[in-house]
Design a protein around this motif. Structure first.
Motif, PDB file in Angstrom:
ATOM      1  N   ARG A  83      27.274  -9.478  15.144  1.00 47.62           N
ATOM      2  CA  ARG A  83      28.547  -9.126  14.509  1.00 47.62           C
ATOM      3  C   ARG A  83      29.706  -9.816  15.243  1.00 47.62           C
ATOM      4  NH1 ARG A  83      29.195  -5.777  10.808  1.00 47.62           N
ATOM      5  NH2 ARG A  83      31.178  -5.031  11.617  1.00 47.62           N
ATOM      6  N   VAL A  84      29.781 -11.107  15.057  1.00 47.92           N
ATOM      7  CA  VAL A  84      30.777 -11.923  15.758  1.00 47.92           C
ATOM      8  C   VAL A  84      32.196 -11.444  15.482  1.00 47.92           C
ATOM      9  CG1 VAL A  84      31.659 -14.280  16.037  1.00 47.92           C
ATOM     10  CG2 VAL A  84      29.215 -13.888  15.721  1.00 47.92           C
ATOM     11  N   GLU A  85      32.442 -10.955  14.298  1.00 51.36           N
ATOM     12  CA  GLU A  85      33.796 -10.492  13.963  1.00 51.36           C
ATOM     13  C   GLU A  85      34.236  -9.323  14.832  1.00 51.36           C
ATOM     14  OE1 GLU A  85      30.863  -8.605  11.103  1.00 51.36           O
ATOM     15  OE2 GLU A  85      31.211 -10.614  11.875  1.00 51.36           O
ATOM     16  N   ASP A  86      33.289  -8.637  15.489  1.00 47.01           N
ATOM     17  CA  ASP A  86      33.625  -7.523  16.387  1.00 47.01           C
ATOM     18  C   ASP A  86      33.840  -7.972  17.827  1.00 47.01           C
ATOM     19  OD1 ASP A  86      33.459  -5.752  14.286  1.00 47.01           O
ATOM     20  OD2 ASP A  86      31.456  -5.019  14.822  1.00 47.01           O
ATOM     21  N   TYR A  87      33.539  -9.198  18.172  1.00 45.62           N
ATOM     22  CA  TYR A  87      33.662  -9.656  19.555  1.00 45.62           C
ATOM     23  C   TYR A  87      35.042  -9.368  20.165  1.00 45.62           C
ATOM     24  CZ  TYR A  87      29.223 -12.359  19.565  1.00 45.62           C
ATOM     25  OH  TYR A  87      27.915 -12.779  19.538  1.00 45.62           O
ATOM     26  N   PRO A  88      36.140  -9.607  19.444  1.00 45.24           N
ATOM     27  CA  PRO A  88      37.442  -9.342  20.079  1.00 45.24           C
ATOM     28  C   PRO A  88      37.629  -7.877  20.499  1.00 45.24           C
ATOM     29  CG  PRO A  88      37.740 -10.727  18.150  1.00 45.24           C
ATOM     30  CD  PRO A  88      36.303 -10.248  18.133  1.00 45.24           C
ATOM     31  N   ARG A  89      36.878  -6.956  19.922  1.00 38.96           N
ATOM     32  CA  ARG A  89      36.990  -5.538  20.296  1.00 38.96           C
ATOM     33  C   ARG A  89      36.424  -5.267  21.679  1.00 38.96           C
ATOM     34  NH1 ARG A  89      34.936  -2.988  14.617  1.00 38.96           N
ATOM     35  NH2 ARG A  89      36.643  -3.816  13.373  1.00 38.96           N
ATOM     36  N   TRP A  90      35.410  -6.037  22.077  1.00 36.95           N
ATOM     37  CA  TRP A  90      34.777  -5.762  23.364  1.00 36.95           C
ATOM     38  C   TRP A  90      34.765  -6.944  24.342  1.00 36.95           C
ATOM     39  CZ3 TRP A  90      30.435  -8.761  24.203  1.00 36.95           C
ATOM     40  CH2 TRP A  90      29.752  -9.227  23.082  1.00 36.95           C
ATOM     41  N   TRP A  91      35.066  -8.140  23.858  1.00 39.29           N
ATOM     42  CA  TRP A  91      35.053  -9.328  24.723  1.00 39.29           C
ATOM     43  C   TRP A  91      36.478  -9.849  24.821  1.00 39.29           C
ATOM     44  CZ3 TRP A  91      30.492 -13.249  24.121  1.00 39.29           C
ATOM     45  CH2 TRP A  91      30.483 -14.121  25.208  1.00 39.29           C
ATOM     46  N   PRO A  92      37.189  -9.535  25.910  1.00 37.28           N
ATOM     47  CA  PRO A  92      38.625  -9.846  25.995  1.00 37.28           C
ATOM     48  C   PRO A  92      38.981 -11.308  25.786  1.00 37.28           C
ATOM     49  CG  PRO A  92      37.911  -8.535  27.880  1.00 37.28           C
ATOM     50  CD  PRO A  92      36.681  -8.890  27.108  1.00 37.28           C
ATOM     51  N   GLN A  93      38.102 -12.227  26.163  1.00 37.16           N
ATOM     52  CA  GLN A  93      38.415 -13.649  26.040  1.00 37.16           C
ATOM     53  C   GLN A  93      38.211 -14.195  24.635  1.00 37.16           C
ATOM     54  OE1 GLN A  93      36.546 -12.236  28.415  1.00 37.16           O
ATOM     55  NE2 GLN A  93      37.868 -12.490  30.181  1.00 37.16           N
ATOM     56  N   VAL A  94      37.578 -13.450  23.773  1.00 40.64           N
ATOM     57  CA  VAL A  94      37.475 -13.853  22.367  1.00 40.64           C
ATOM     58  C   VAL A  94      38.718 -13.276  21.696  1.00 40.64           C
ATOM     59  CG1 VAL A  94      36.128 -13.785  20.240  1.00 40.64           C
ATOM     60  CG2 VAL A  94      34.960 -13.911  22.458  1.00 40.64           C
ATOM     61  N   ARG A  95      39.720 -14.112  21.534  1.00 42.93           N
ATOM     62  CA  ARG A  95      41.041 -13.658  21.075  1.00 42.93           C
ATOM     63  C   ARG A  95      41.065 -13.337  19.590  1.00 42.93           C
ATOM     64  NH1 ARG A  95      44.753 -14.002  25.348  1.00 42.93           N
ATOM     65  NH2 ARG A  95      43.418 -14.229  27.165  1.00 42.93           N
ATOM     66  N   SER A  96      40.332 -14.134  18.783  1.00 42.69           N
ATOM     67  CA  SER A  96      40.318 -13.860  17.343  1.00 42.69           C
ATOM     68  C   SER A  96      39.087 -14.472  16.698  1.00 42.69           C
ATOM     69  CB  SER A  96      41.587 -14.404  16.665  1.00 42.69           C
ATOM     70  OG  SER A  96      41.596 -15.813  16.686  1.00 42.69           O
ATOM     71  N   VAL A  97      38.669 -13.813  15.633  1.00 43.52           N
ATOM     72  CA  VAL A  97      37.580 -14.317  14.793  1.00 43.52           C
ATOM     73  C   VAL A  97      38.021 -14.122  13.358  1.00 43.52           C
ATOM     74  CG1 VAL A  97      35.179 -14.034  14.068  1.00 43.52           C
ATOM     75  CG2 VAL A  97      35.797 -13.698  16.478  1.00 43.52           C
ATOM     76  N   SER A  98      38.028 -15.197  12.597  1.00 42.48           N
ATOM     77  CA  SER A  98      38.362 -15.136  11.176  1.00 42.48           C
ATOM     78  C   SER A  98      37.167 -15.629  10.387  1.00 42.48           C
ATOM     79  CB  SER A  98      39.579 -16.019  10.861  1.00 42.48           C
ATOM     80  OG  SER A  98      40.685 -15.616  11.615  1.00 42.48           O
ATOM     81  N   ARG A  99      36.561 -14.718   9.651  1.00 45.41           N
ATOM     82  CA  ARG A  99      35.398 -15.090   8.830  1.00 45.41           C
ATOM     83  C   ARG A  99      35.855 -15.945   7.664  1.00 45.41           C
ATOM     84  NH1 ARG A  99      29.936 -14.757   9.811  1.00 45.41           N
ATOM     85  NH2 ARG A  99      29.469 -12.901  10.966  1.00 45.41           N
ATOM     86  N   LEU A 100      35.167 -17.060   7.426  1.00 39.06           N
ATOM     87  CA  LEU A 100      35.425 -17.894   6.256  1.00 39.06           C
ATOM     88  C   LEU A 100      34.463 -17.539   5.130  1.00 39.06           C
ATOM     89  CD1 LEU A 100      35.972 -21.339   8.019  1.00 39.06           C
ATOM     90  CD2 LEU A 100      37.694 -19.665   7.284  1.00 39.06           C
ATOM     91  N   ASN A 101      33.225 -17.158   5.510  1.00 36.99           N
ATOM     92  CA  ASN A 101      32.206 -16.697   4.563  1.00 36.99           C
ATOM     93  C   ASN A 101      31.123 -15.987   5.374  1.00 36.99           C
ATOM     94  OD1 ASN A 101      30.357 -18.722   5.530  1.00 36.99           O
ATOM     95  ND2 ASN A 101      31.336 -20.202   4.157  1.00 36.99           N
ATOM     96  N   ASP A 102      29.974 -15.734   4.792  1.00 37.39           N
ATOM     97  CA  ASP A 102      28.923 -14.990   5.484  1.00 37.39           C
ATOM     98  C   ASP A 102      28.339 -15.704   6.698  1.00 37.39           C
ATOM     99  OD1 ASP A 102      29.214 -12.921   3.724  1.00 37.39           O
ATOM    100  OD2 ASP A 102      27.468 -13.444   2.497  1.00 37.39           O
ATOM    101  N   THR A 103      28.463 -17.023   6.753  1.00 36.84           N
ATOM    102  CA  THR A 103      27.828 -17.766   7.835  1.00 36.84           C
ATOM    103  C   THR A 103      28.787 -18.601   8.685  1.00 36.84           C
ATOM    104  OG1 THR A 103      27.357 -19.647   6.389  1.00 36.84           O
ATOM    105  CG2 THR A 103      25.646 -17.940   6.570  1.00 36.84           C
ATOM    106  N   THR A 104      30.067 -18.553   8.388  1.00 35.05           N
ATOM    107  CA  THR A 104      31.027 -19.417   9.075  1.00 35.05           C
ATOM    108  C   THR A 104      32.289 -18.646   9.426  1.00 35.05           C
ATOM    109  OG1 THR A 104      30.186 -21.258   7.758  1.00 35.05           O
ATOM    110  CG2 THR A 104      32.256 -21.628   8.919  1.00 35.05           C
ATOM    111  N   GLY A 105      32.828 -18.950  10.606  1.00 33.97           N
ATOM    112  CA  GLY A 105      34.075 -18.332  11.027  1.00 33.97           C
ATOM    113  C   GLY A 105      34.824 -19.235  11.987  1.00 33.97           C
ATOM    114  N   VAL A 106      36.100 -18.931  12.185  1.00 29.55           N
ATOM    115  CA  VAL A 106      36.937 -19.656  13.129  1.00 29.55           C
ATOM    116  C   VAL A 106      37.229 -18.716  14.290  1.00 29.55           C
ATOM    117  CG1 VAL A 106      39.143 -20.812  13.492  1.00 29.55           C
ATOM    118  CG2 VAL A 106      37.949 -21.063  11.300  1.00 29.55           C
ATOM    119  N   LEU A 107      36.946 -19.190  15.505  1.00 28.55           N
ATOM    120  CA  LEU A 107      37.146 -18.398  16.709  1.00 28.55           C
ATOM    121  C   LEU A 107      38.176 -19.057  17.601  1.00 28.55           C
ATOM    122  CD1 LEU A 107      33.933 -18.151  15.900  1.00 28.55           C
ATOM    123  CD2 LEU A 107      33.866 -16.877  18.026  1.00 28.55           C
ATOM    124  N   THR A 108      38.953 -18.237  18.280  1.00 32.86           N
ATOM    125  CA  THR A 108      39.845 -18.704  19.325  1.00 32.86           C
ATOM    126  C   THR A 108      39.483 -17.936  20.585  1.00 32.86           C
ATOM    127  OG1 THR A 108      41.621 -19.245  17.793  1.00 32.86           O
ATOM    128  CG2 THR A 108      42.244 -18.919  20.087  1.00 32.86           C
TER     129      THR A 108
END
Length: 148
Positions: free
Chosen positions: A27-52
């Motif tokens: 659940r990569v979209e949840d990473y910012p909730r528990w991993w402080p260095q993952v600043r943002s995750v924006s899902r583009l579709n079911d298999t792709t996202g943009v992370l900062t």
């Protein structure tokens, strides 16, 4: 030697069942909730996202991650990355004794201009920066899973 190419491996021993670890890491979209260095995750579709991401050093890395393997039975999550970094990363989650070992492997080339300019003198700092990010990620995952 290509000073802008990096290979990383991190091992996270975790005292929780493999299925719980896999469920959290998929659940990569949840990473910012528990991993402080993952600043943002924006899902583009079911298999792709943009992370900062941003660790201790004052620079962000933004990249698109596209799932290339999602295999719960084998415990493997793998993505291809393009953007400020290009390459791949893979989680391999296995049962060990009474817990789980989450192994993270990554091979990337850095495309961000600043990091390319600082490739030679900055390399040891960039490696430490990655290690700090991974250490914080393990601690965050333990809290997220209710272990700490």
């Amino acid at each position: 030697m290509d000073w802008t190419h990096y290979r990383f491996r991190s091992l996270w021993p975790l005292p929780v069942p493999r299925t719980a670890v896999f469920a959290a890491l998929e659940r990569v979209e949840d990473y910012p909730r528990w991993w402080p260095q993952v600043r943002s995750v924006s899902r583009l579709n079911d298999t792709t996202g943009v992370l900062t991401i941003r660790s201790a050093l004052p620079y962000d890395l933004t990249f698109t991650a596209r799932e290339t393997r999602h295999d719960p039975d084998a415990g493997v999550l793998e993505v291809a990355m393009t953007g400020d970094i290009e390459g791949w990363s893979r989680w391999t989650i296995t049962t060990t004794g009474t817990g789980t070992l989450a192994r993270y492997d990554q091979a990337v080339d850095v495309h961000k201009a600043l990091l390319r300019r600082l490739a030679v003198p900055g390399r040891p700092f960039f490696r430490v920066n990655h290690r700090l990010m991974m250490r914080a990620g393990r601690r965050g995952l333990l809290r997220h899973l209710g272990v700490v």
